[in-house]
Design a protein around this motif. Structure first.
Motif, PDB file in Angstrom:
ATOM      1  N   SER A 258     -10.810  -5.297  13.642  1.00  0.00           N
ATOM      2  CA  SER A 258     -12.201  -4.993  13.915  1.00  0.00           C
ATOM      3  C   SER A 258     -12.085  -4.078  15.213  1.00  0.00           C
ATOM      4  O   SER A 258     -13.000  -2.911  15.353  1.00  0.00           O
ATOM      5  CB  SER A 258     -12.922  -6.024  14.184  1.00  0.00           C
ATOM      6  OG  SER A 258     -12.712  -6.776  15.279  1.00  0.00           O
ATOM      7  N   THR A 259     -11.413  -4.149  16.182  1.00  0.00           N
ATOM      8  CA  THR A 259     -11.256  -3.231  17.549  1.00  0.00           C
ATOM      9  C   THR A 259     -10.859  -2.003  16.903  1.00  0.00           C
ATOM     10  O   THR A 259     -10.797  -0.947  17.449  1.00  0.00           O
ATOM     11  CB  THR A 259     -10.393  -3.978  18.539  1.00  0.00           C
ATOM     12  OG1 THR A 259     -11.073  -5.254  18.718  1.00  0.00           O
ATOM     13  CG2 THR A 259     -10.364  -3.012  19.877  1.00  0.00           C
ATOM     14  N   THR A 260      -9.452  -2.166  16.140  1.00  0.00           N
ATOM     15  CA  THR A 260      -9.008  -1.026  15.679  1.00  0.00           C
ATOM     16  C   THR A 260     -10.126  -0.028  14.773  1.00  0.00           C
ATOM     17  O   THR A 260     -10.215   1.093  14.986  1.00  0.00           O
ATOM     18  CB  THR A 260      -7.660  -1.055  14.884  1.00  0.00           C
ATOM     19  OG1 THR A 260      -6.876  -1.871  15.745  1.00  0.00           O
ATOM     20  CG2 THR A 260      -7.113   0.297  14.459  1.00  0.00           C
ATOM     21  N   ASP A 261     -10.934  -0.700  14.089  1.00  0.00           N
ATOM     22  CA  ASP A 261     -11.785   0.094  13.267  1.00  0.00           C
ATOM     23  C   ASP A 261     -12.733   0.717  14.092  1.00  0.00           C
ATOM     24  O   ASP A 261     -13.211   1.554  13.815  1.00  0.00           O
ATOM     25  CB  ASP A 261     -12.698  -1.059  12.363  1.00  0.00           C
ATOM     26  CG  ASP A 261     -11.652  -1.563  11.234  1.00  0.00           C
ATOM     27  OD1 ASP A 261     -10.740  -0.946  10.933  1.00  0.00           O
ATOM     28  OD2 ASP A 261     -11.899  -2.715  10.836  1.00  0.00           O
ATOM     29  N   LEU A 262     -12.992   0.006  15.311  1.00  0.00           N
ATOM     30  CA  LEU A 262     -14.066   0.569  16.041  1.00  0.00           C
ATOM     31  C   LEU A 262     -13.432   1.829  16.775  1.00  0.00           C
ATOM     32  O   LEU A 262     -14.280   2.825  16.772  1.00  0.00           O
ATOM     33  CB  LEU A 262     -14.629  -0.489  17.311  1.00  0.00           C
ATOM     34  CG  LEU A 262     -15.289   0.143  18.452  1.00  0.00           C
ATOM     35  CD1 LEU A 262     -16.811   0.670  18.053  1.00  0.00           C
ATOM     36  CD2 LEU A 262     -15.440  -0.919  19.629  1.00  0.00           C
ATOM     37  N   LEU A 263     -12.279   1.894  17.121  1.00  0.00           N
ATOM     38  CA  LEU A 263     -11.666   3.229  17.494  1.00  0.00           C
ATOM     39  C   LEU A 263     -11.711   4.235  16.400  1.00  0.00           C
ATOM     40  O   LEU A 263     -11.871   5.554  16.728  1.00  0.00           O
ATOM     41  CB  LEU A 263     -10.194   2.916  17.982  1.00  0.00           C
ATOM     42  CG  LEU A 263     -10.113   1.968  19.054  1.00  0.00           C
ATOM     43  CD1 LEU A 263      -8.379   1.750  19.192  1.00  0.00           C
ATOM     44  CD2 LEU A 263     -10.638   2.553  20.444  1.00  0.00           C
ATOM     45  N   HIS A 264     -11.555   3.900  15.244  1.00  0.00           N
ATOM     46  CA  HIS A 264     -11.548   4.884  14.110  1.00  0.00           C
ATOM     47  C   HIS A 264     -13.121   5.530  14.207  1.00  0.00           C
ATOM     48  O   HIS A 264     -13.548   6.659  14.085  1.00  0.00           O
ATOM     49  CB  HIS A 264     -11.218   4.294  12.832  1.00  0.00           C
ATOM     50  CG  HIS A 264      -9.900   4.221  12.510  1.00  0.00           C
ATOM     51  ND1 HIS A 264      -9.127   5.067  11.925  1.00  0.00           N
ATOM     52  CD2 HIS A 264      -8.995   3.289  12.676  1.00  0.00           C
ATOM     53  CE1 HIS A 264      -7.890   4.973  11.757  1.00  0.00           C
ATOM     54  NE2 HIS A 264      -7.599   3.754  12.340  1.00  0.00           N
ATOM     55  N   GLU A 265     -14.083   4.625  14.321  1.00  0.00           N
ATOM     56  CA  GLU A 265     -15.496   5.105  14.257  1.00  0.00           C
ATOM     57  C   GLU A 265     -15.846   5.991  15.488  1.00  0.00           C
ATOM     58  O   GLU A 265     -16.334   6.925  15.607  1.00  0.00           O
ATOM     59  CB  GLU A 265     -16.453   3.791  14.417  1.00  0.00           C
ATOM     60  CG  GLU A 265     -18.016   4.249  14.464  1.00  0.00           C
ATOM     61  CD  GLU A 265     -18.421   5.134  13.272  1.00  0.00           C
ATOM     62  OE1 GLU A 265     -19.464   5.691  13.525  1.00  0.00           O
ATOM     63  OE2 GLU A 265     -17.877   5.123  12.309  1.00  0.00           O
ATOM     64  N   ILE A 266     -15.152   5.643  16.583  1.00  0.00           N
ATOM     65  CA  ILE A 266     -15.160   6.640  17.993  1.00  0.00           C
ATOM     66  C   ILE A 266     -14.494   8.029  17.624  1.00  0.00           C
ATOM     67  O   ILE A 266     -15.141   8.849  18.172  1.00  0.00           O
ATOM     68  CB  ILE A 266     -14.656   5.761  19.133  1.00  0.00           C
ATOM     69  CG1 ILE A 266     -15.300   4.619  19.548  1.00  0.00           C
ATOM     70  CG2 ILE A 266     -14.333   6.981  20.441  1.00  0.00           C
ATOM     71  CD1 ILE A 266     -14.528   3.702  20.476  1.00  0.00           C
ATOM     72  N   GLY A 267     -13.461   7.738  16.933  1.00  0.00           N
ATOM     73  CA  GLY A 267     -12.659   9.231  16.342  1.00  0.00           C
ATOM     74  C   GLY A 267     -13.593   9.930  15.317  1.00  0.00           C
ATOM     75  O   GLY A 267     -13.122  10.960  15.374  1.00  0.00           O
ATOM     76  N   ARG A 268     -14.299   9.343  14.867  1.00  0.00           N
ATOM     77  CA  ARG A 268     -15.140   9.895  13.627  1.00  0.00           C
ATOM     78  C   ARG A 268     -16.415  10.558  14.215  1.00  0.00           C
ATOM     79  O   ARG A 268     -16.821  11.561  13.695  1.00  0.00           O
ATOM     80  CB  ARG A 268     -15.479   8.902  12.746  1.00  0.00           C
ATOM     81  CG  ARG A 268     -16.278   9.464  11.352  1.00  0.00           C
ATOM     82  CD  ARG A 268     -16.601   8.478  10.490  1.00  0.00           C
ATOM     83  NE  ARG A 268     -16.863   8.813   8.987  1.00  0.00           N
ATOM     84  CZ  ARG A 268     -17.262   8.228   8.210  1.00  0.00           C
ATOM     85  NH1 ARG A 268     -17.433   6.652   8.293  1.00  0.00           N
ATOM     86  NH2 ARG A 268     -17.889   8.566   7.226  1.00  0.00           N
ATOM     87  N   THR A 269     -16.718  10.258  15.204  1.00  0.00           N
ATOM     88  CA  THR A 269     -18.291  10.592  15.707  1.00  0.00           C
ATOM     89  C   THR A 269     -18.038  11.118  17.220  1.00  0.00           C
ATOM     90  O   THR A 269     -18.279  12.387  17.344  1.00  0.00           O
ATOM     91  CB  THR A 269     -19.468   9.635  15.655  1.00  0.00           C
ATOM     92  OG1 THR A 269     -18.855   8.296  16.282  1.00  0.00           O
ATOM     93  CG2 THR A 269     -19.538   9.292  14.187  1.00  0.00           C
TER      94      THR A 269
END
Length: 341
Positions: A258-269
């Motif tokens: 889930s922390t990696t998923d958060l980094l993907h969201e950060i990278g998306r926006t």
């Protein structure tokens, strides 16, 4: 005995509650003060923003008066040793700094948007925010304050990106953040392990308003992410949380999914916005245009967020070569890579 710090701010300020949460968790003695109230006797800070942290002198007066939550956190780290919110691993500490800045500079767009884009939220904020500092405010002054604050803040929506054009991006990003945090709470209580870091407190500050104040976004959270609502209330005072020295952090080589998923969201926006904002500031363009969340995002260029990107890159450059490689391995494929390019 060292006189306690003074934390001055307002209940409707996400950054004030962020710093109050930090001080409570770290068990640092402080005096709470409502900014601009009849009890506020602080000297003028360098910039008229909140929260203010003032350092008392031995004679009861005031010494340093500071603003800006991230530098405030790092000064506290230098001055107080126990219950640190910065991971001991420099590479993990950089990831934590990145998450905090995402909260401070992107999640805050969600907070501002929901507060000033929807009629029930505007009405609540206009009625309640002015009386935080003065319960004796009369009806005429309340009416004038309502008109002043609502008109000013609505007019500023475009400055932070809260427009009809950007609304699907901002609201979609909020919903994904709720989903990611809900997934995290199935296996742990904090973003980077069993203890809170800078990123947790950054997220908490914005969520105090998003899930604890604004009618529209809080209804979304109750329906979609009730665990996040409870986490926000829990973060308010973590002085009780047991902490064993420097233990409790995840390892950067084995971060929760889930922390990696958060980094993907950060990278998306956040990441494409920060890069485009820096480019606009450098070229002198008035408008930032980028793809964020799968759509075209537009807003005015914002100088402070240009400084934030510079500080992030300076922190990355200060890492040793091996730690930079470990950070690169974590960020690979997330969309965050341009932030440290």
């Amino acid at each position: 005995m060292t006189p306690p710090l003074v934390l001055a701010g307002q209940y409707g300020s996400p950054y004030t509650l962020k710093m109050r949460g930090v001080l409570r968790y770290r068990r640092i003695p402080f005096q709470w003060m409502l900014r601009n109230s009849k009890w506020d006797d602080l000297p003028a800070p360098p910039v008229p923003i909140i929260p203010v942290i003032a350092y008392r002198t031995a004679d009861g007066g005031y010494g340093d008066v500071t603003v800006d939550s991230s530098p405030q956190i790092m000064r506290l780290e230098r001055e107080y040793a126990d219950r640190s919110i910065v991971p001991t691993d420099p590479a993990l500490a950089f990831i934590d700094m990145l998450i905090e800045d995402y909260a401070d500079e992107w999640v805050t767009k969600m907070m501002y948007h929901y507060r000033w884009a929807y009629a029930p939220d505007i009405d609540k904020a206009g009625k309640l925010l002015p009386i935080s500092r003065d319960l004796q405010m009369g009806s005429d002054e309340l009416r004038e304050s309502y008109e002043f604050i609502t008109q000013r803040q609505i007019e500023r929506r475009g400055l932070v990106g809260s427009t009809e054009w950007n609304a699907p991006i901002i609201e979609g990003s909020y919903e994904r953040l709720l989903d990611i945090m809900t997934a995290r709470f199935q296996h742990g209580d904090f973003v980077l392990g069993d203890r809170p870091g800078r990123g947790d407190f950054g997220l908490y500050g914005q969520l105090t308003q998003l899930v604890g104040w604004e009618p529209t976004s809080s209804a979304v959270a109750v329906d979609r992410a009730p665990k996040v609502v409870h986490w926000m209330h829990r973060m308010d005072d973590l002085a009780w949380l047991p902490v064993d020295g420097d233990h409790g952090w995840a390892t950067i080589d084995d971060l929760p999914t889930s922390t990696t998923d958060l980094l993907h969201e950060i990278g998306r926006t956040y990441a494409p916005f920060m890069i485009a904002n820096a480019d606009a500031l450098m070229s002198g363009a008035d408008e930032v245009v980028c793809e964020a969340g799968g759509r075209e995002y537009r807003q005015r260029a914002f100088g402070y967020q240009g400084k934030c990107l510079r500080w992030l890159r300076e922190a990355h450059a200060a890492l040793g070569a091996a730690d930079r490689e470990r950070v690169a391995a974590v960020l690979d494929g997330t969309g965050c890579e341009p932030l440290v390019a």
